[in-house]
Scaffold this active site. Sequence first.
Site, PDB file in Angstrom:
ATOM      1  N   ARG A 183      -1.598  -2.401 -18.528  1.00  0.00           N
ATOM      2  CA  ARG A 183      -2.795  -1.555 -18.537  1.00  0.00           C
ATOM      3  C   ARG A 183      -2.613  -0.433 -17.528  1.00  0.00           C
ATOM      4  O   ARG A 183      -2.308  -0.691 -16.365  1.00  0.00           O
ATOM      5  CB  ARG A 183      -4.036  -2.358 -18.143  1.00  0.00           C
ATOM      6  CG  ARG A 183      -4.156  -3.704 -18.807  1.00  0.00           C
ATOM      7  CD  ARG A 183      -5.543  -4.233 -18.683  1.00  0.00           C
ATOM      8  NE  ARG A 183      -6.436  -3.353 -19.418  1.00  0.00           N
ATOM      9  CZ  ARG A 183      -6.522  -3.319 -20.745  1.00  0.00           C
ATOM     10  NH1 ARG A 183      -5.812  -4.140 -21.474  1.00  0.00           N
ATOM     11  NH2 ARG A 183      -7.331  -2.479 -21.337  1.00  0.00           N
ATOM     12  N   TYR A 235       0.873  -1.179   0.000  1.00  0.00           N
ATOM     13  CA  TYR A 235       0.000   0.000   0.000  1.00  0.00           C
ATOM     14  C   TYR A 235       0.899   1.214   0.000  1.00  0.00           C
ATOM     15  O   TYR A 235       1.857   1.276   0.776  1.00  0.00           O
ATOM     16  CB  TYR A 235      -0.888   0.011   1.254  1.00  0.00           C
ATOM     17  CG  TYR A 235      -2.346  -0.008   0.899  1.00  0.00           C
ATOM     18  CD1 TYR A 235      -2.896   1.056   0.182  1.00  0.00           C
ATOM     19  CD2 TYR A 235      -3.168  -1.067   1.247  1.00  0.00           C
ATOM     20  CE1 TYR A 235      -4.232   1.040  -0.175  1.00  0.00           C
ATOM     21  CE2 TYR A 235      -4.506  -1.090   0.894  1.00  0.00           C
ATOM     22  CZ  TYR A 235      -5.035  -0.038   0.175  1.00  0.00           C
ATOM     23  OH  TYR A 235      -6.344  -0.055  -0.180  1.00  0.00           O
ATOM     24  N   LYS A 278      -1.395   0.463 -25.099  1.00  0.00           N
ATOM     25  CA  LYS A 278      -1.738   0.431 -26.535  1.00  0.00           C
ATOM     26  C   LYS A 278      -0.444   0.446 -27.363  1.00  0.00           C
ATOM     27  O   LYS A 278       0.309  -0.516 -27.323  1.00  0.00           O
ATOM     28  CB  LYS A 278      -2.667   1.606 -26.853  1.00  0.00           C
ATOM     29  CG  LYS A 278      -3.984   1.551 -26.056  1.00  0.00           C
ATOM     30  CD  LYS A 278      -4.927   2.648 -26.446  1.00  0.00           C
ATOM     31  CE  LYS A 278      -6.246   2.566 -25.705  1.00  0.00           C
ATOM     32  NZ  LYS A 278      -6.248   3.273 -24.411  1.00  0.00           N
ATOM     33  N   THR A 326      -2.195   6.318 -22.114  1.00  0.00           N
ATOM     34  CA  THR A 326      -2.228   4.967 -21.549  1.00  0.00           C
ATOM     35  C   THR A 326      -0.967   4.234 -21.989  1.00  0.00           C
ATOM     36  O   THR A 326      -0.349   4.581 -22.998  1.00  0.00           O
ATOM     37  CB  THR A 326      -3.463   4.164 -22.025  1.00  0.00           C
ATOM     38  OG1 THR A 326      -3.503   4.172 -23.453  1.00  0.00           O
ATOM     39  CG2 THR A 326      -4.744   4.739 -21.481  1.00  0.00           C
ATOM     40  N   ASP A 347      -5.002  14.175 -25.184  1.00  0.00           N
ATOM     41  CA  ASP A 347      -5.156  12.784 -24.761  1.00  0.00           C
ATOM     42  C   ASP A 347      -4.485  11.915 -25.827  1.00  0.00           C
ATOM     43  O   ASP A 347      -5.021  11.719 -26.918  1.00  0.00           O
ATOM     44  CB  ASP A 347      -6.650  12.456 -24.640  1.00  0.00           C
ATOM     45  CG  ASP A 347      -6.899  11.009 -24.235  1.00  0.00           C
ATOM     46  OD1 ASP A 347      -5.984  10.173 -24.376  1.00  0.00           O
ATOM     47  OD2 ASP A 347      -8.025  10.694 -23.799  1.00  0.00           O
ATOM     48  N   GLU A 354      -0.339   4.862  -0.588  1.00  0.00           N
ATOM     49  CA  GLU A 354      -1.065   6.107  -0.857  1.00  0.00           C
ATOM     50  C   GLU A 354      -0.143   7.285  -0.601  1.00  0.00           C
ATOM     51  O   GLU A 354       0.609   7.319   0.373  1.00  0.00           O
ATOM     52  CB  GLU A 354      -2.309   6.191   0.029  1.00  0.00           C
ATOM     53  CG  GLU A 354      -3.426   5.312  -0.504  1.00  0.00           C
ATOM     54  CD  GLU A 354      -4.581   5.155   0.462  1.00  0.00           C
ATOM     55  OE1 GLU A 354      -4.392   5.401   1.674  1.00  0.00           O
ATOM     56  OE2 GLU A 354      -5.670   4.776   0.007  1.00  0.00           O
TER      57      GLU A 354
END
Length: 412
Positions: A232, A52, A226, A223, A197, A54
Amino acid sequence: MIDEKNTNDKEVFDLVTSEYEYQVSTVNLIASENYVSENVLRALGSVFTNKYAEGLPGRRYYSGCKFVDELENLAIERLTKLFGAEAGNVQPYSGTQANMAVYFAVLERGDHVLSMSLNDGGHLSHGALVNFSGELCNFVHYGVDKKGFIDYDNVEYLAKKHKPRLIVCGASSYSRVINFEKFREIADKVGAYLLADIAHIAGIIAAGLHPSPVSLADFITGTTQKTLRGPRGGFILCSKNMAKAVDRSIFPGMQGGPHVNNIAAKAVCFREAMRPEFKKYICQVLKNATAMAEEASLLGFDVISGGTDNHLLVLDLSKLGISGDKFQDMLDEVDINVTKQAVPNDRLGWSCGTSGIRVGSAAVTTRGFKEEDCRKVINAIALLRDNFNENKEYVKEKIKLLISNFPDLFVS
Ligand code: DSN
């Protein structure tokens, strides 16, 4: 690869094996997919998934983040170097979350935003009514002209009319070069922020084979799965003075703990994209898409805009009287995967299956396809279009034979 025999969860790992075999034996023309390297897969399956974290490097809510901090700093360093940007965030879970973070950083509820319409090639998170973005702000949409190219005069007209706080450029299904300079000019005329984008074309920009929006757009979202051929996930690039707002927007603004194993895999992919081999790969991606567009035109398909400058092309099926949805299913039966896609002035629309399909070259190029192989696939698609029932078994055999020449999913 995970050794499926060394597991006691047969149910899941039999499915992993089946999926692997399926991917190896099908022709993947889904423009948003690709095949990652073994190193990307290793990083995804690493113990970083246990942590974790954060917060940001050096400012975590959890202890024990010494190596996570090093890793995230390394990923950011590689990302910003790859694109030549001042600042970056590697935590977005996906492209939509990256866009959301930018919206939350600069927009107020009800603001006007100008973006590309979904049917002309935009994305759900660019203000579609069924998406949070369409709920949050008043999106106005530009589109393409009769030839299928972005209508920059219309973008300027709409920008002057609606005075948006933000203009979004970049698309999910647009096959031509995006003129980021022109978008900057328009944004400056109306005092708007500019978001580029680059989810689809990130790999092409990284390879230097599409103009870069860096230093033109205030924010860049993208992203990694692709054309960049990574795991991902999403990323954001911006100037140093916008970095705090973006970071805050991601956490605590809208995401929970970062997927640290995913950040590790992103770091691997950014390094891979800096290699000369990656540029060679992207060159072939572009050649393959062009070959497919040329062959499709020769065989009587309506190719939107008449061709492509990037990794994808869109075929308008309106004149054939068959929906994109139905054609996608027909191709699926012979192990060719594509995506249904709305086209400009689509008469069916998304709710009735769309009037087109989107075809991409990034994944098959990773498998090793060259122009000739791509032309063969388009020929197979045309045979199915002409007489599905008569040609189905013949085409299925041809596709099986073709894909058997490319037995591996992995690039080193
Ligand atoms: N669904 C992705 C695509 O196929 O383009 C974008 O989110």
